[in-house]
Design a protein around this motif. Sequence first.
Motif, PDB file in Angstrom:
ATOM      1  N   ARG A  99       1.097  -1.249  -0.158  1.00  0.00           N
ATOM      2  CA  ARG A  99      -0.250  -0.011   0.073  1.00  0.00           C
ATOM      3  C   ARG A  99       0.512   1.425  -0.058  1.00  0.00           C
ATOM      4  O   ARG A  99       0.622   2.110  -0.607  1.00  0.00           O
ATOM      5  N   ALA A 101       3.661   1.415  -0.821  1.00  0.00           N
ATOM      6  CA  ALA A 101       4.500   1.542  -2.053  1.00  0.00           C
ATOM      7  C   ALA A 101       3.491   1.710  -3.481  1.00  0.00           C
ATOM      8  O   ALA A 101       4.092   2.889  -4.062  1.00  0.00           O
ATOM      9  N   ARG A 102       2.549   2.043  -3.750  1.00  0.00           N
ATOM     10  CA  ARG A 102       1.790   2.466  -4.625  1.00  0.00           C
ATOM     11  C   ARG A 102       0.522   3.399  -4.398  1.00  0.00           C
ATOM     12  O   ARG A 102       1.171   4.321  -5.229  1.00  0.00           O
ATOM     13  N   MET A 104       3.147   6.166  -2.689  1.00  0.00           N
ATOM     14  CA  MET A 104       4.227   6.815  -3.699  1.00  0.00           C
ATOM     15  C   MET A 104       4.783   6.413  -5.347  1.00  0.00           C
ATOM     16  O   MET A 104       4.848   7.565  -5.397  1.00  0.00           O
ATOM     17  N   GLU A 105       4.032   5.320  -5.967  1.00  0.00           N
ATOM     18  CA  GLU A 105       4.102   5.221  -6.931  1.00  0.00           C
ATOM     19  C   GLU A 105       3.004   6.566  -7.405  1.00  0.00           C
ATOM     20  O   GLU A 105       3.083   6.909  -8.467  1.00  0.00           O
ATOM     21  N   ASP A 106       1.848   6.283  -6.777  1.00  0.00           N
ATOM     22  CA  ASP A 106       0.830   7.368  -7.113  1.00  0.00           C
ATOM     23  C   ASP A 106       1.526   8.568  -6.933  1.00  0.00           C
ATOM     24  O   ASP A 106       0.731   9.465  -7.889  1.00  0.00           O
ATOM     25  N   GLU A 107       1.491   9.263  -5.802  1.00  0.00           N
ATOM     26  CA  GLU A 107       1.969  10.220  -5.597  1.00  0.00           C
ATOM     27  C   GLU A 107       3.318  11.298  -6.846  1.00  0.00           C
ATOM     28  O   GLU A 107       3.560  11.656  -7.352  1.00  0.00           O
ATOM     29  N   ALA A 108       4.496  10.037  -6.803  1.00  0.00           N
ATOM     30  CA  ALA A 108       5.783  10.376  -8.348  1.00  0.00           C
ATOM     31  C   ALA A 108       4.775  10.337  -9.480  1.00  0.00           C
ATOM     32  O   ALA A 108       4.944  11.000  -9.804  1.00  0.00           O
ATOM     33  N   ALA A 109       3.666   9.272  -9.721  1.00  0.00           N
ATOM     34  CA  ALA A 109       2.909   9.312 -10.920  1.00  0.00           C
ATOM     35  C   ALA A 109       2.377  11.106 -10.971  1.00  0.00           C
ATOM     36  O   ALA A 109       1.997  11.814 -11.883  1.00  0.00           O
ATOM     37  N   ARG A 110       1.437  11.838  -9.857  1.00  0.00           N
ATOM     38  CA  ARG A 110       0.980  12.729 -10.310  1.00  0.00           C
ATOM     39  C   ARG A 110       1.723  14.482 -10.157  1.00  0.00           C
ATOM     40  O   ARG A 110       1.666  14.906 -10.896  1.00  0.00           O
ATOM     41  N   LYS A 111       2.931  14.305  -9.291  1.00  0.00           N
ATOM     42  CA  LYS A 111       3.829  14.849  -9.620  1.00  0.00           C
ATOM     43  C   LYS A 111       5.028  15.091 -10.796  1.00  0.00           C
ATOM     44  O   LYS A 111       4.768  16.301 -11.370  1.00  0.00           O
TER      45      LYS A 111
END
Length: 126
Positions: A99, A101-102, A104-111
Amino acid sequence: MKNSRDNQLSDRRTAAADAKAALLNAYRAAQVAAEPEKAKRQAERAAVAAAREARRLEREQAKLEEKARAEAEAVERQAAAHAAAQEEANARENAEKARIARVMEDEAARKAARDQRYANRKARQG
């Protein structure tokens, strides 16, 4: 023996002593005659007592084996419960890591999307 009226005390005492001696001799003779039977009964009692003791020991051994089996079973159940609890904790920990990791990935994708929009806007302006 004829019981006459002119018995003297000494005659009666002698007759009583003779009767007592005859009873004692008869008792002793009966004891001697019954000795083999008595020994046989004692041997039977000893055999019965030995068999009873053997059965008691067998029951005691069975109880000890049952107790050991129950204890082993309890240890197995406890180990299984501990393993299940450990597995569940590991699964929860892995789920939490996934969760995070997801997120963080979502946050990185949004960024990255935000940065792309910012770059596109700057490119149009300038």
